[in-house]
Scaffold this motif. Structure first.
Motif, PDB file in Angstrom:
ATOM      1  N   TRP A  55     -14.114  -1.296   3.350  1.00  0.00           N
ATOM      2  CA  TRP A  55     -14.537  -1.355   1.951  1.00  0.00           C
ATOM      3  C   TRP A  55     -13.379  -1.666   1.022  1.00  0.00           C
ATOM      4  CZ3 TRP A  55     -19.483  -1.556   2.186  1.00  0.00           C
ATOM      5  CH2 TRP A  55     -20.242  -1.545   1.004  1.00  0.00           C
ATOM      6  N   ASN A  56     -13.684  -2.445   0.008  1.00  0.00           N
ATOM      7  CA  ASN A  56     -12.687  -2.733  -1.018  1.00  0.00           C
ATOM      8  C   ASN A  56     -11.591  -3.663  -0.502  1.00  0.00           C
ATOM      9  OD1 ASN A  56     -11.808  -2.442  -3.634  1.00  0.00           O
ATOM     10  ND2 ASN A  56     -12.026  -0.203  -3.583  1.00  0.00           N
ATOM     11  N   ARG A  92     -10.833   8.240  -0.009  1.00  0.00           N
ATOM     12  CA  ARG A  92     -11.679   8.223  -1.213  1.00  0.00           C
ATOM     13  C   ARG A  92     -13.170   8.208  -0.845  1.00  0.00           C
ATOM     14  NH1 ARG A  92     -13.676   4.161  -4.678  1.00  0.00           N
ATOM     15  NH2 ARG A  92     -13.327   2.562  -3.084  1.00  0.00           N
ATOM     16  N   GLY A 137      -7.551   4.236   3.520  1.00  0.00           N
ATOM     17  CA  GLY A 137      -6.690   4.653   2.411  1.00  0.00           C
ATOM     18  C   GLY A 137      -6.534   6.166   2.390  1.00  0.00           C
ATOM     19  N   PHE A 151       0.847  -1.200   0.000  1.00  0.00           N
ATOM     20  CA  PHE A 151       0.000   0.000   0.000  1.00  0.00           C
ATOM     21  C   PHE A 151       0.885   1.253   0.000  1.00  0.00           C
ATOM     22  CE2 PHE A 151      -2.852  -3.215   1.859  1.00  0.00           C
ATOM     23  CZ  PHE A 151      -3.764  -3.218   0.821  1.00  0.00           C
ATOM     24  N   TYR A 157      -1.024   8.218   2.889  1.00  0.00           N
ATOM     25  CA  TYR A 157      -2.449   8.223   2.535  1.00  0.00           C
ATOM     26  C   TYR A 157      -3.214   9.181   3.455  1.00  0.00           C
ATOM     27  CZ  TYR A 157      -1.883   3.822  -0.195  1.00  0.00           C
ATOM     28  OH  TYR A 157      -1.531   2.852  -1.098  1.00  0.00           O
ATOM     29  N   GLN A 166      -3.734   4.253  12.882  1.00  0.00           N
ATOM     30  CA  GLN A 166      -3.664   3.087  13.763  1.00  0.00           C
ATOM     31  C   GLN A 166      -3.577   1.850  12.904  1.00  0.00           C
ATOM     32  OE1 GLN A 166      -6.171   2.242  17.108  1.00  0.00           O
ATOM     33  NE2 GLN A 166      -5.910   4.279  17.983  1.00  0.00           N
ATOM     34  N   ASP A 167      -3.044   0.794  13.508  1.00  0.00           N
ATOM     35  CA  ASP A 167      -3.033  -0.523  12.889  1.00  0.00           C
ATOM     36  C   ASP A 167      -4.350  -1.199  13.295  1.00  0.00           C
ATOM     37  OD1 ASP A 167      -2.669  -3.239  12.342  1.00  0.00           O
ATOM     38  OD2 ASP A 167      -0.509  -3.120  12.725  1.00  0.00           O
ATOM     39  N   ILE A 168      -5.168  -1.559  12.315  1.00  0.00           N
ATOM     40  CA  ILE A 168      -6.495  -2.095  12.669  1.00  0.00           C
ATOM     41  C   ILE A 168      -6.404  -3.467  13.351  1.00  0.00           C
ATOM     42  CG2 ILE A 168      -7.820  -0.756  10.989  1.00  0.00           C
ATOM     43  CD1 ILE A 168      -7.866  -3.196   9.146  1.00  0.00           C
ATOM     44  N   GLY A 227      -9.315   1.046   7.392  1.00  0.00           N
ATOM     45  CA  GLY A 227      -8.521   0.878   6.173  1.00  0.00           C
ATOM     46  C   GLY A 227      -9.022   1.873   5.144  1.00  0.00           C
ATOM     47  N   TYR A 273      -5.649  -9.640   4.671  1.00  0.00           N
ATOM     48  CA  TYR A 273      -4.280  -9.850   4.181  1.00  0.00           C
ATOM     49  C   TYR A 273      -3.435 -10.645   5.168  1.00  0.00           C
ATOM     50  CZ  TYR A 273      -5.865  -6.065   1.243  1.00  0.00           C
ATOM     51  OH  TYR A 273      -6.600  -5.287   0.388  1.00  0.00           O
ATOM     52  N   TYR A 274      -4.051 -11.101   6.257  1.00  0.00           N
ATOM     53  CA  TYR A 274      -3.283 -11.662   7.367  1.00  0.00           C
ATOM     54  C   TYR A 274      -3.684 -13.127   7.596  1.00  0.00           C
ATOM     55  CZ  TYR A 274      -2.560  -6.656   7.921  1.00  0.00           C
ATOM     56  OH  TYR A 274      -2.256  -5.349   7.681  1.00  0.00           O
ATOM     57  N   ASP A 331      -6.169   4.393   9.084  1.00  0.00           N
ATOM     58  CA  ASP A 331      -5.292   3.659   8.173  1.00  0.00           C
ATOM     59  C   ASP A 331      -3.901   3.626   8.794  1.00  0.00           C
ATOM     60  OD1 ASP A 331      -5.825   2.794   5.014  1.00  0.00           O
ATOM     61  OD2 ASP A 331      -3.707   3.015   5.510  1.00  0.00           O
ATOM     62  N   ILE A 332      -3.057   2.768   8.208  1.00  0.00           N
ATOM     63  CA  ILE A 332      -1.709   2.615   8.756  1.00  0.00           C
ATOM     64  C   ILE A 332      -0.688   3.406   7.949  1.00  0.00           C
ATOM     65  CG2 ILE A 332      -1.063   0.549   7.424  1.00  0.00           C
ATOM     66  CD1 ILE A 332      -0.021  -0.615  10.115  1.00  0.00           C
ATOM     67  N   GLN A 333      -1.098   3.894   6.767  1.00  0.00           N
ATOM     68  CA  GLN A 333      -0.148   4.559   5.875  1.00  0.00           C
ATOM     69  C   GLN A 333      -0.196   6.080   6.060  1.00  0.00           C
ATOM     70  OE1 GLN A 333       2.104   3.062   4.297  1.00  0.00           O
ATOM     71  NE2 GLN A 333       1.322   0.968   4.393  1.00  0.00           N
ATOM     72  N   PHE A 344       0.326   1.744  -5.519  1.00  0.00           N
ATOM     73  CA  PHE A 344      -0.987   1.107  -5.348  1.00  0.00           C
ATOM     74  C   PHE A 344      -2.087   2.125  -5.659  1.00  0.00           C
ATOM     75  CE2 PHE A 344      -4.765   0.166  -2.883  1.00  0.00           C
ATOM     76  CZ  PHE A 344      -5.002  -1.154  -3.239  1.00  0.00           C
TER      77      PHE A 344
END
Ligand SMILES: C[S@@+](CC[C@H](N)C(=O)[O-])C[C@H]1O[C@@H](n2cnc3c(N)ncnc32)[C@H](O)[C@@H]1O
Length: 240
Positions: free
Chosen positions: A104-105, A49, A46, A2, A72, A87-89, A44, A110-111, A67-69, A6
């Motif tokens: 969403w999306n 959007r 992003g 991400f 973003y 934060q890390d969800i 998450g 991913y874990y 989000d973690i980024q 991306f």
């Protein structure tokens, strides 16, 4: 995965008209299943959007995006009125509860199976009793039925290619991604756990949520031809 690349290629697949349609359907789901909701948690989120649109007229929800980024989130904050926190969800810990949480999306799978479940548990913990969790993920049935070993996204001279394989015993979509952008190349691997609707129902049940609707990307009943799985789940007053 991400990073700016991306987002750059994702924007080709999610033009403004698609974002508007998604925001309308999130609003319609809230209206149908929990009218009067005020606060929305976007897990998450992003680059905001959907988050900033949900916080803007005519919707005007009180939205917190997580989000973690950092990059973003910086962009999201300059683009609209929603509130944001990094934060890390997997370890979500906010001192607030929400009427609605959205993911969403394909924003959570991913874990490992245990970690994916703990993300949903933490999401449920941040809902008021009767609160809604709205999930939108790639449809398991669609991927299995119309499996594609190769996918390509182009933006001008830049290209993102994915070679895919399906690991049936673990229900994981494995992707080897190559990016060529501005003459620069990069490659990496990632995988996404896909959940059949029945398994998602069981998973949500274990974290204290009752599934009330299983839909597709158009708001119709989910079928084996649906490309997205959209789940509406309600937080039970007491965990089962
Ligand atoms: C596929 S993108 C979806 C973004 C947004 N929901 C949208 O629809 O435009 C998934 C997002 O989840 C975020 N994410 C992934 N793992 C995360 C984690 N552990 N904690 C917080 N955010 C995470 C990524 O940074 C990315 O922004």
């Amino acid at each position: 995965m991400f990073d700016d690349d991306f987002r750059y290629f994702h924007e080709v697949m999610c033009p403004p008209a698609r974002t508007e349609a998604e925001v309308r359907s999130i609003n319609d789901l809230i209206d149908e299943h929990r009218r009067g909701s005020v606060s929305v948690l976007d897990l998450g989120c992003g680059w905001g959007r959907l988050t900033n649109r949900l916080a803007s007229p005519p919707y005007n929800f009180n939205v917190l995006g997580v989000d973690i980024q950092d990059a973003y989130l910086r962009s999201a904050k300059t683009d609209g009125p929603a509130e944001y926190v990094r934060q890390d969800i997997r370890h979500l810990d906010l001192e607030r509860k929400f009427d609605v949480a959205i993911n969403w999306n394909t924003g959570f799978s991913y874990y490992s199976d245990e970690v994916n479940e703990s993300i949903l548990r933490r999401a449920a913990d941040h809902l008021v009793p009767g609160g809604l969790l709205l999930l939108d993920i790639i449809a398991y049935d669609y991927v299995v039925r119309y499996f594609r070993e190769f996918m390509e996204v182009r933006r001008g001279d830049d290209v993102q290619t994915d070679r895919l394989s399906w690991d049936a015993p673990t229900s994981r979509l494995r992707q080897w991604r190559d990016i060529s952008r501005d003459g620069r190349r990069s490659s990496f691997f990632f995988e996404t756990r896909l959940y059949p609707a029945s398994e998602m129902h069981g998973l949500l049940g274990r974290v204290g949520l009752t599934t009330t609707a299983v839909l597709d990307e158009r708001g119709a009943d989910y079928s084996r031809d649906s490309s997205r799985l959209v789940v509406v789940a309600v937080k039970r007053s007491r965990s089962a």
